[in-house]
Design an enzyme around this catalytic site. Structure first.
Site, PDB file in Angstrom:
ATOM      1  NE  ARG A   1      -2.717   6.279   5.262  1.00 26.77           N
ATOM      2  CZ  ARG A   1      -3.379   6.549   3.798  1.00 26.77           C
ATOM      3  NH1 ARG A   1      -2.609   6.638   2.837  1.00 26.77           N
ATOM      4  NH2 ARG A   1      -4.944   6.225   3.793  1.00 26.77           N
TER       5      ARG A   1
ATOM      6  CB  CYS B   1      -5.312  12.443  -1.134  1.00 30.45           C
ATOM      7  SG  CYS B   1      -6.242  11.183  -1.870  1.00 30.45           S
TER       8      CYS B   1
ATOM      9  CE  LYS C   1      -6.827   1.246   4.106  1.00 30.38           C
ATOM     10  NZ  LYS C   1      -7.472   2.893   3.635  1.00 30.38           N
ATOM     11  CG  ASN C   2     -10.792   1.039   2.896  1.00 30.97           C
ATOM     12  OD1 ASN C   2      -9.831   1.548   3.682  1.00 30.97           O
ATOM     13  ND2 ASN C   2     -10.514   1.058   1.866  1.00 30.97           N
TER      14      ASN C   2
ATOM     15  NE  ARG D   1     -10.408   9.842  -2.032  1.00 33.68           N
ATOM     16  CZ  ARG D   1      -9.961   8.832  -1.036  1.00 33.68           C
ATOM     17  NH1 ARG D   1      -8.762   8.954  -0.939  1.00 33.68           N
ATOM     18  NH2 ARG D   1     -10.928   8.175  -0.697  1.00 33.68           N
TER      19      ARG D   1
ATOM     20  CG  ASP E   1      -9.063   0.855  -3.047  1.00 32.36           C
ATOM     21  OD1 ASP E   1      -8.558   1.843  -3.639  1.00 32.36           O
ATOM     22  OD2 ASP E   1      -9.490   0.474  -1.818  1.00 32.36           O
TER      23      ASP E   1
HETATM   24  N1  EPU Z   1     -17.134  11.321  -4.902  1.00 29.87           N
HETATM   25  C1  EPU Z   1     -17.903  12.336  -5.362  1.00 29.87           C
HETATM   26  N2  EPU Z   1     -18.562  13.024  -4.211  1.00 29.87           N
HETATM   27  C2  EPU Z   1     -18.598  12.516  -3.135  1.00 29.87           C
HETATM   28  C3  EPU Z   1     -17.790  11.359  -2.602  1.00 29.87           C
HETATM   29  C4  EPU Z   1     -17.248  10.608  -3.761  1.00 29.87           C
HETATM   30  O1  EPU Z   1     -17.868  12.851  -6.404  1.00 29.87           O
HETATM   31  O2  EPU Z   1     -19.237  13.144  -2.025  1.00 29.87           O
HETATM   32  C5  EPU Z   1     -16.359  10.325  -6.047  1.00 29.87           C
HETATM   33  C6  EPU Z   1     -14.999  10.453  -5.792  1.00 29.87           C
HETATM   34  O3  EPU Z   1     -14.236  11.461  -6.416  1.00 29.87           O
HETATM   35  C7  EPU Z   1     -14.787   9.126  -6.643  1.00 29.87           C
HETATM   36  C8  EPU Z   1     -16.036   8.278  -6.501  1.00 29.87           C
HETATM   37  O4  EPU Z   1     -17.203   9.112  -6.144  1.00 29.87           O
HETATM   38  O5  EPU Z   1     -14.576   9.389  -8.026  1.00 29.87           O
HETATM   39  C9  EPU Z   1     -15.917   7.007  -5.350  1.00 29.87           C
HETATM   40  O6  EPU Z   1     -15.445   7.456  -4.530  1.00 29.87           O
HETATM   41  P1  EPU Z   1     -15.851   6.905  -2.827  1.00 29.87           P
HETATM   42  O7  EPU Z   1     -16.716   7.968  -2.146  1.00 29.87           O
HETATM   43  O8  EPU Z   1     -16.491   5.736  -3.033  1.00 29.87           O
HETATM   44  O9  EPU Z   1     -14.553   6.834  -2.158  1.00 29.87           O
HETATM   45  P2  EPU Z   1     -14.285   7.042  -0.678  1.00 29.87           P
HETATM   46  O10 EPU Z   1     -15.586   6.239   0.183  1.00 29.87           O
HETATM   47  O11 EPU Z   1     -13.943   8.364  -0.256  1.00 29.87           O
HETATM   48  C10 EPU Z   1     -13.342   4.564  -0.317  1.00 29.87           C
HETATM   49  C11 EPU Z   1     -12.135   3.753   0.008  1.00 29.87           C
HETATM   50  C12 EPU Z   1     -11.126   3.863  -0.986  1.00 29.87           C
HETATM   51  C13 EPU Z   1     -11.316   3.307  -2.089  1.00 29.87           C
HETATM   52  C14 EPU Z   1     -12.808   4.048  -2.752  1.00 29.87           C
HETATM   53  C15 EPU Z   1     -13.464   3.320  -3.829  1.00 29.87           C
HETATM   54  C16 EPU Z   1     -12.325   3.999   2.466  1.00 29.87           C
HETATM   55  C17 EPU Z   1     -11.451   4.524   3.818  1.00 29.87           C
HETATM   56  N3  EPU Z   1     -11.708   4.415   1.410  1.00 29.87           N
HETATM   57  O12 EPU Z   1     -13.031   5.924  -0.377  1.00 29.87           O
HETATM   58  O13 EPU Z   1     -10.016   3.545  -0.343  1.00 29.87           O
HETATM   59  O14 EPU Z   1     -10.591   3.701  -3.251  1.00 29.87           O
HETATM   60  O15 EPU Z   1     -13.721   3.775  -1.522  1.00 29.87           O
HETATM   61  O16 EPU Z   1     -13.825   2.031  -3.637  1.00 29.87           O
HETATM   62  O17 EPU Z   1     -13.003   3.006   2.494  1.00 29.87           O
HETATM   63  C18 EPU Z   1      -7.686   2.808   0.152  1.00 29.87           C
HETATM   64  O18 EPU Z   1      -7.969   2.090   0.625  1.00 29.87           O
HETATM   65  O19 EPU Z   1      -6.395   2.883  -0.686  1.00 29.87           O
HETATM   66  C19 EPU Z   1      -8.469   3.649  -0.715  1.00 29.87           C
HETATM   67  C20 EPU Z   1      -8.408   4.760  -1.478  1.00 29.87           C
END
Ligand code: EPU
Length: 421
Positions: A400, A117, A22-23, A122, A308
């Site tokens: 989802r 969320c 998915k991701n 986030r 995850d």
């Molecule tokens: N963060 C910031 N600033 C940003 C972006 C992120 O401070 O601009 C922080 C976040 O709050 C968090 C950390 O950096 O503390 C890492 O977050 P990341 O950006 O890596 O998360 P994401 O890219 O939004 C993806 C997955 C998540 C998974 C995370 C971590 C997708 C669609 N989502 O989210 O998946 O938990 O990486 O591996 O790819 C799930 O599938 O259930 C899910 C939540």
């Protein structure tokens, strides 16, 4: 709303297949906005989030359709609408994936700012800093992020944040830089397999992304990207969820069509707990062990233990012999499953960003509430290993991100029914 009714105490054996990730699929589909020709994406899982992304892409002017074999064909036919509304983004945060492709290709995008969320606040500040470094002008208007630019320009960008690297932030910058003028260097890039998959997808369109999978990625911008053929990697989190199911209730459960090398941290923890695991090139075979040892876990960016899989591993630790700790370093508030597991007889206490788990002999079935996707998966695992009947309410969360989870688990011996809540 549907619920799952799980009759616990069944052993799982036989072969269970893994779907596309998915991701990976979400940003890969969004990257189709960058291409001039037709994109063909294979191994796309049929999930609520994927349908939602396809709906958004079609609003953004793409002809996009999914075939019965998980192949999605996509071609942009109209570039006049570059707006992802609040209604879209609040249903699926990953809608943010369209921001960079729209900006790079159409030089303008308006995407509603994602809110918090169930798993935490986030922010997307690192995405925006990256785009700004490439020359985007960014403003916030009525809750929408508005980005504009002439052709973006390559730059050096540091992507590290307070919780380490960012997966979708790194992907945002790769997408934007792929059509920028000149070279972009991303330092402290996320190393997750989904970043590598996205980079491979951009390269198959004619892009030049190098170093994906390491903290230093370079992107040499090109004038245009063309047609694309890309097969999405197997879902490592679905795989890991089935691995934990096997560690809890497996009798030679064989997980097929996966990439064991993407799950080193989980397999290492289970190995230390004494679970018997055999890996092949694309398979993992696992049987449960009576009274496995307790192990301590800290979530980290890849290749560390994935956030995850934290909730799912906690179910395993809840019935392990002894005390263990789970420390959440990516989303410090991601512990909504703890009170639900305690309703099933687990002994888990939360202190700040750590949960302290005292292993119990057995869990007992109860009605429980799913709060987010991975917490729901953990509750399903708990139901499989518990005595009696567990009802997991609000199961739309699981739809989802897990393709046909009840059918897949029932085919290897679980007893899960779906019913209306
Ligand atoms: N963060 C910031 N600033 C940003 C972006 C992120 O401070 O601009 C922080 C976040 O709050 C968090 C950390 O950096 O503390 C890492 O977050 P990341 O950006 O890596 O998360 P994401 O890219 O939004 C993806 C997955 C998540 C998974 C995370 C971590 C997708 C669609 N989502 O989210 O998946 O938990 O990486 O591996 O790819 C799930 O599938 O259930 C899910 C939540």
């Amino acid at each position: 709303m549907d619920k799952l009714i799980i009759h616990g105490g069944k052993k799982l054996s036989g072969e269970i297949p893994v779907s596309g990730a998915k991701n990976s699929a979400l940003p890969v589909l969004a990257s189709g906005l960058l291409a001039d020709g037709t994109s063909r994406f294979r191994n796309i899982p049929d999930l609520a989030d994927i349908r939602s992304m396809m709906g958004l892409l079609s609003e953004l002017g793409a002809n996009v359709k999914m075939g019965p074999d998980g192949t999605v064909e996509m071609k942009v036919v109209d570039e006049s609408n570059s707006y992802a509304s609040y209604d879209r983004v609040r249903k699926m945060r990953a809608s943010i994936c369209v921001l960079a492709p729209l900006l790079a290709k159409r030089r303008y995008a308006r995407v509603s700012m994602p809110g918090g969320c169930a798993i935490g606040t986030r922010p997307v500040d690192l995405h925006l800093q990256g785009l700004e470094a490439l020359g985007a002008r960014i403003s916030l208007d009525n809750g929408d992020i508005v980005v504009k630019a002439n052709r973006l320009k390559g730059n050096k960008i540091f992507m590290g944040g307070p919780f380490g690297s960012t997966v979708l932030g790194t992907i945002t910058v790769i997408c934007a830089a792929s059509l920028a003028e000149g070279m972009t260097l991303i330092e402290s890039a996320a190393c997750e397999p989904e970043v590598v998959d996205l980079a491979n997808c951009i390269n198959s369109m004619g892009g030049h992304v190098a170093g994906a999978g390491t903290p230093r990625i370079t992107v040499e911008g090109v004038e245009s990207l063309s047609t694309c053929e890309h097969t999405v990697i197997p879902d490592r989190i679905e795989t890991g969820t089935f691995v934990v199911a096997g560690a809890l209730a497996g009798d030679r459960l064989k997980i097929c069509g996966c990439r064991p090398e993407h799950l080193i941290a989980l397999l290492d923890k289970l190995d230390r707990a004494g679970v018997n695991i055999r890996t092949g090139e694309e398979t993992i075979e696992i049987s449960s062990k009576k009274h496995p040892a307790a192990v301590d876990v800290t979530t980290q960016p890849y290749p560390g233990f994935p956030t995850d899989l934290q909730a799912q591993l906690m179910v395993f630790l809840a019935v392990a012999a002894g005390n263990s700790t789970v420390t959440e370093k990516i989303f410090p508030d991601r512990f909504m499953h703890v009170p639900e597991l305690n309703r099933m007889g687990a002994k888990i206490r939360k202190e700040g960003q750590t949960s302290i788990i005292t292993g119990v002999k057995r869990l007992v079935g109860a009605p429980v509430m799913a709060s987010d996707l991975r917490a729901s998966a953990a509750l399903v695992l708990a139901g499989i290993v518990a005595e009696g009947i567990t009802e997991v309410l609000r199961v739309y969360h699981i739809d989802r991100g897990y393709e046909r989870i009840a059918e897949k688990l029932n085919a290897v011996g679980a007893e899960i029914e779906r019913a209306v809540e």
